[in-house]
Design a protein around this motif. Structure first.
Motif, short mmCIF file in Angstrom:
data_model
loop_
_atom_site.label_atom_id
_atom_site.label_comp_id
_atom_site.label_asym_id
_atom_site.label_seq_id
_atom_site.Cartn_x
_atom_site.Cartn_y
_atom_site.Cartn_z
N ARG A 71 1.05 -1.80 -0.23
CA ARG A 71 -0.56 -0.48 0.07
C ARG A 71 0.86 1.18 0.11
O ARG A 71 2.14 1.19 0.17
CB ARG A 71 -0.68 -0.35 1.10
N ALA A 72 0.53 2.15 -0.27
CA ALA A 72 0.76 3.38 -0.76
C ALA A 72 1.23 4.37 0.41
O ALA A 72 2.71 4.75 0.20
CB ALA A 72 -0.08 4.75 -1.33
N LEU A 73 1.90 3.50 1.73
CA LEU A 73 3.07 4.47 2.77
C LEU A 73 3.30 3.22 3.15
O LEU A 73 4.20 3.66 5.01
CB LEU A 73 1.94 4.61 3.33
N PRO A 126 12.73 -3.86 -10.56
CA PRO A 126 11.98 -4.71 -9.72
C PRO A 126 10.09 -5.20 -10.67
O PRO A 126 9.98 -6.38 -10.44
CB PRO A 126 12.25 -4.59 -8.15
N LEU A 127 9.79 -3.69 -10.07
CA LEU A 127 8.27 -3.86 -10.39
C LEU A 127 8.00 -4.05 -11.26
O LEU A 127 6.83 -4.79 -12.29
CB LEU A 127 7.01 -3.05 -9.61
N MET A 128 8.82 -4.02 -12.66
CA MET A 128 8.36 -4.48 -14.05
C MET A 128 8.58 -6.23 -13.95
O MET A 128 8.24 -6.71 -14.58
CB MET A 128 9.91 -3.79 -14.64
N LYS A 133 0.74 -4.67 -10.20
CA LYS A 133 0.31 -3.36 -11.29
C LYS A 133 -0.12 -2.40 -9.83
O LYS A 133 -0.26 -2.53 -9.37
CB LYS A 133 -1.27 -4.20 -11.72
N VAL A 134 -0.03 -0.91 -11.24
CA VAL A 134 0.19 0.33 -9.92
C VAL A 134 -1.92 -0.11 -9.93
O VAL A 134 -2.74 0.07 -10.64
CB VAL A 134 0.22 1.27 -10.31
N ILE A 168 0.19 -0.63 -4.42
CA ILE A 168 0.96 -1.67 -5.65
C ILE A 168 0.64 -3.22 -5.76
O ILE A 168 0.72 -3.75 -4.44
CB ILE A 168 1.85 -1.75 -6.30
N ARG A 169 0.32 -4.26 -6.28
CA ARG A 169 0.38 -5.52 -6.31
C ARG A 169 0.45 -6.46 -7.15
O ARG A 169 0.74 -5.93 -8.81
CB ARG A 169 -2.03 -5.38 -6.53
#
Lengths: 291, 804
Positions: A71-73, A126-128, A133-134, A168-169
């Protein structure tokens, strides 16, 4: 720094309301490690600073049946300390460790790194690789965007004026996995990447390599050709690795600036790709190795 | 004879003064001081061109901004300032000379108001051709940075060359260099370059100035190393009486030479003395992004060195040309040039020396004092050249250095005899501790390992009359206050002074307090610079404490009716063993002793001491010769064991061994700290530091995002610091300075180690990862030497040989 009104919404809906009311005059802040610097340097001069840190809905790493939500925080240190993240997403953990220093990592968030969308953002590669998914919420509801589409250029994202990234999931890989993030920097710590390579390996029914880069292209980039070569080779020997590294280096298009020349960046992509592949092949326990 | 006992005198390991307050965060720096609602804030409008005529400054919009009181421009405060050469105005007048130079000052009620208004000031320039390379600037003179150079005041020992960009030209002409080269068996010529680098202190500049409208008295609170030098420079700059200027220097958060003279004080004063503003204090806080544009940085350096060696491997002659890139001002930067010149023979016995050292103006931020004062640059070049020569002559680098070492009685390049020192012993220890000649396998797979050695030498480059004075006061409870206007900016001099006082008075260290400088209360000291404080101010403090002791003992002698020789001060208590007396120091030291005859004698007991170097002689300007050009040299050696990853250019320092002849270690904890700190700072300069500009002269490394200094993770795995103690003759306890020296040799030692590891010589600092990588790529193509210097080398060589 110009004066602004500090808003501290308690819920996502309150935050959306504030954004709706103030439009372009408002900007969002989570960890603040970028935003506060922008304000100091007058790079942004908002009338309203919307601080998201009081919104409980945006806290935490949440494990679901087949996916995990960051999550965002969530700060980089929280990712580093999380057991599940270490188990399933070692490359992301390493990227967090390669980012800045322990103090900044206490504030800086994974989502913030993506939203800043600078090509040298350590979280992007790494997220790539993990196909993240954002998750975005706006007045028109929720939408999910792959990281590759979220970042549209240097410091540009597809986030709209009245939207907030809630998290981000990432799908959990239920196979043996290894990964690493190797970063070329000018000193041993606390630097923005000259170039970096992220490599992940899922060892399921078929072996799958994924490789992505940092600081060598305006938009997030996967090494498609290199991945193809690796994933189609039954045995990965030194010559395959060499060729994959060459394909990786061919795929990037870096700039020359005060941090490094284009030529050095390209060469480092080749070298770090080579090392990253070998590290992933050696197994999940491997800790980064030489940067 | 002094009869004291103390456990906290010189040579003891003790906790440092003010460390606790620093750790607790209670020590107040200049920016922490509060002045109430009266305080005004100034912010700087900076030039957007590197060289240009100022056609117009339109600040009408700025004046309309909230809180803005006044906008001041260069013509409003048309004074020239400078320590050695008055070439500097706080704001550009008529012409701007570097990108970032102050062109106007906005004064407002708050810092934010001032900053916002700065954005509204519009300056129109007519751009002029700039010059950025020092060799080009010195040899072509196509662009003159200071056409009015001939009009500037300067001290006698600076020699500006009018109608050129040469702000200072120093020469050494010792022996017959021409003959030495003609007759030499081997002649070598090499060029090495260093970029401008920044100090990287944590506390940025901050000054608060106030003028009393009635008396005209000026008070300046400022982040400065040398309160009295700030006062002197300002008094001379605005032609004002010294007694009407008071400079208060709160604790400084790091200086490294960057706050040695006057920095932003005059700029702030321009506002505080303004007719419309005076009476209100004005604060000028320089944010991190503007620090490198606001005061000097270490000068860029280009060295051409020729060495003549005979068949026995003995150095017979050296010919040096040094260009120091001093940016747009040489007011302080003229002097590192002199410092390097004094030492242009390095630590070697070379009978014939020819040296030309130039301070060269360019359109860049200005160069000046930086830890090491010319010597890190010079030795980063010379010690690599010596290594190259040893390698080419097939003599091992330790033996070559030792057989040419400048020993006691042999003369330096200025003709001054060298004093006794233990450098030969130090070299042996360093060589042994890192086994410098032994090739060892790398610790990291695929890396290459090498070891290197380099020597350090430096003398204080002070004016011949640079003096110190101190006052030591005894309180009515036996505690002691020391007024010595040295700035303790982390080097720990206040601990040293307290230990000196404890040594002289027999009073425990914890009872002794040393105060931060204020020109109103403290007696004069020239500067906190040149590694001179424990030596020069140390002498003054020792004399003051001794005087106080003698006064106290004389009073007790009369009080107890016994000869003074029978009295001692032991751990803060006055004793006479013969009479079996033992008394604490109490209020009698303030209001007098009631003597046996009933009469009160004594009163407040104060000791004073002062020191001026007794025997310095300025060198002859044409030959640079003087029988005593400097007070003394501190010498040392550094060994580095490093390895490099050829595939990335990354260097890791496994171990550093560094030893210096300090004469006497007054505060061992400080000496160890100074050696370790200087080693890391020297490695940082070697491996990553350099100010980078674009082709228009815009600084690309204005803050720590891209100006990189070593982190703790870049520090060597091990630093083996040691020292020898060959006493100095004129010195409080035989001690010599070591604060700067530790920064001198780590860079060349690392560079020499890199050569042992790879066979590649890199002639341009820093040895950044990218540069090392590129050099090793060039090595694969058969290159043995690697330069990266924007101004073409061949051109430089040709032009340099011409007279200007």
């Amino acid at each position: 720094m110009r004066d602004f009104v500090l808003e501290r919404p308690r819920s996502i809906s309150q935050a959306l309301e504030i954004l709706k009311n103030h439009g372009e005059k408002a900007i969002l802040k989570s960890g603040g490690t970028d935003v506060i610097v922008w304000l100091h340097k007058s790079l942004k001069e908002p009338d309203y600073l919307v601080d998201l840190t009081a919104i409980d809905q945006l806290r935490g790493i949440v494990m679901n049946d087949d996916n995990v939500e960051i999550r965002a925080l969530v700060t980089l240190n929280q990712v580093i300390e999380d057991n599940a993240m270490n188990r399933y997403f070692p490359a992301l953990v390493q990227a967090c460790k390669a980012h800045s220093d322990p103090l900044i990592r206490n504030r800086a968030t994974v989502v913030g790194n993506i939203c800043a969308a600078v090509p040298s953002g350590d979280m992007i590669a790494p997220l790539m690789c993990y196909d993240a998914k954002v998750e975005i919420v706006g007045s028109r509801g929720i939408r999910k965007v792959p990281v590759s589409d979220f970042i549209t250029g240097p410091k540009k994202t597809s986030l709209r004026q009245e939207e907030i990234v809630t998290g981000i999931r990432i799908a959990i890989p239920f196979v043996e996995t290894s990964g690493c993030y190797l970063k070329a920097i000018r000193r041993e710590a606390l630097d923005i990447a000259q170039a970096a390579v992220c490599c992940t390996l899922h060892k399921g029914d078929s072996r799958e390599f994924r490789i992505a880069f940092c600081a060598v292209s305006p938009r997030p980039l996967r090494a498609v050709e290199a991945e193809k070569l690796l994933n189609s080779s039954s045995v990965i020997d030194d010559s395959i690795i060499e060729n994959a590294a060459r394909l990786a280096a061919d795929a990037v298009n870096p700039i020359t600036d005060v941090r490094a020349s284009r030529e050095y960046r390209i060469d480092m992509i080749g070298e770090l790709t080579k090392r990253a592949i070998s590290i992933c092949l050696r197994g999940p326990a491997e800790e980064g190795g030489p940067r | 004879m002094k009869t004291i006992k103390t456990k906290t005198g010189i040579g003891k390991w003790l906790p440092r003064k003010y460390d606790l307050q620093k750790a607790e965060g209670t020590l107040q720096f200049a920016d922490d001081l509060r002045f109430g609602p009266e305080l005004l804030h100034a912010s700087v409008v900076r030039s957007s061109v590197a060289h240009g005529e100022i056609i117009d400054i339109d600040y009408s919009e700025a004046l309309k901004m909230p809180g803005v009181l006044k906008v001041i421009v260069g013509e409003d405060f048309p004074y020239h300032f400078g320590l050695y050469l008055k070439d500097r105005t706080p704001m550009a007048i008529g012409r701007t000379r570097y990108m970032g130079e102050p062109v106007a000052l906005v004064v407002a009620e708050t810092e934010e108001d001032a900053k916002e208004a700065v954005k509204k000031v519009k300056v129109t320039y007519k751009e002029l051709e700039p010059v950025f390379d020092p060799v080009k600037a010195a040899t072509t003179n196509s662009v003159l940075v200071h056409p009015d150079l001939h009009k500037y005041d300067h001290v006698d020992f600076i020699t500006p060359q009018p109608n050129t960009n040469i702000a200072n030209w120093f020469r050494i002409r010792k022996g017959d260099t021409e003959a030495a080269f003609k007759n030499a068996a081997h002649v070598f010529e090499e060029t090495i370059t260093c970029p401008q680098i920044a100090h990287g202190f944590i506390e940025t500049f901050c000054s608060i100035c106030k003028q009393d409208p009635g008396s005209g008295e000026i008070t300046i609170w400022t982040s400065a190393q040398s309160a009295f030098t700030v006062r002197d420079i300002i008094a001379k700059g605005i032609n004002y009486p010294l007694h009407k200027i008071r400079v208060i220097a709160p604790p400084v958060g790091g200086g490294f030479g960057g706050k040695a003279g006057m920095t932003v004080e005059a700029l702030c004063l321009a506002a505080a003395m303004d007719e419309d503003l005076k009476g209100r204090p004005v604060k000028l806080f320089i944010p991190r992004e503007e620090v490198l544009l606001s005061s000097w940085v270490r000068q860029g350096f280009v060295a051409r060195i020729e060495l003549a060696v005979d068949e026995d491997g003995l150095m017979q002659g050296i010919r040096n040309t040094f260009w120091f890139d001093t940016g747009i001002s040489a007011e302080y930067g003229a002097n590192p040039v002199r410092s390097a010149r004094y030492t242009s023979m390095g630590a070697y016995n070379i009978p014939n020396v020819w040296a030309d050292c130039y301070a060269v103006y360019t359109n860049k931020p200005f160069g000046g004092a930086y830890r090491g004062f010319g010597l890190p640059e010079l030795m980063s070049a010379l010690e690599v050249v010596v290594d190259i020569v040893a390698h080419k002559l097939k003599i091992d680098p330790v033996e070559f250095r030792k057989k040419n070492l400048l020993m006691k009685g042999q003369t330096t390049c200025t003709g001054m005899p060298m004093h006794d020192h233990a450098l030969d012993k130090i070299i042996d220890k360093v060589a042994k501790k890192i086994d410098v000649l032994k090739e060892e396998p790398p610790i990291r797979k695929g890396w290459k390992r090498g070891k290197g050695i380099a020597l350090a030498i430096k003398a204080p480059a002070i004016p011949a009359d640079a003096s110190s004075s101190a006052i030591v006061k005894l309180n009515g409870d036996g505690t002691v206050e020391v007024l010595a206007a040295t700035m303790d900016m982390g080097q720990g001099t206040y601990s040293a002074f307290a230990q000196i006082v404890s040594e002289e008075l027999g009073i425990p260290y914890d009872w002794i307090k040393v105060y931060y400088p204020d020109t109103q209360s403290h007696p004069y000291d020239w500067q906190t610079a040149a590694s001179r404080s424990c030596w020069s101010m140390g002498m003054a403090v020792k004399r003051a404490a001794s005087e106080l002791r003698e006064k106290l003992l004389a009073l007790f002698a009369e009080y107890w009716q016994t000869p003074v020789e029978n009295i001692s001060i032991e751990y803060g208590v006055v004793k006479c063993h013969k009479l079996g007396k033992s008394e604490r120091i109490d209020e009698r030291v303030q209001n007098g002793f009631k003597m046996p005859d009933g009469i009160l004698k004594g009163g407040p007991i104060i000791g004073t001491g002062s020191f001026t170097p007794p025997d310095l002689l300025y060198p002859d300007p044409d030959t640079g010769q003087s029988p005593k050009s400097v007070t003394h040299f501190t010498l040392g050696a550094v060994g580095v064991d490093m390895e490099v990853d050829p595939a990335t250019g990354r260097i890791i320092i496994n171990k550093v061994c560094a030893g210096y002849d300090v004469g006497k270690a007054i505060t061992p904890i400080n000496i160890k700290g100074q050696i370790e700190g200087g080693t890391v700072q020297g490695l940082s300069a070697c491996l990553m530091e350099g100010m980078t500009y674009d082709e228009h002269g815009k600084l690309l490394t204005p803050d720590f995002t891209d100006y990189k200094i070593a982190t703790i993770k870049d520090a060597p795995g091990e630093i083996d610091a040691f020292w020898e103690e060959t006493p100095e003759e004129i010195s409080p306890y035989g001690n010599r300075g070591v604060g700067e020296h530790s920064m001198i040799a780590p860079a060349p030692a690392t560079n020499n180690a890199l050569f042992r590891a790879t066979g590649m010589r890199i002639h341009s600092y820093p040895l950044s990862r990218e540069r090392v990588y590129k050099a090793l790529k060039a090595k694969e193509k058969g290159e043995t030497d690697f330069w990266e210097w924007p101004y073409a080398l061949d051109l430089a060589y040709e032009r340099a040989k011409k007279e200007w």
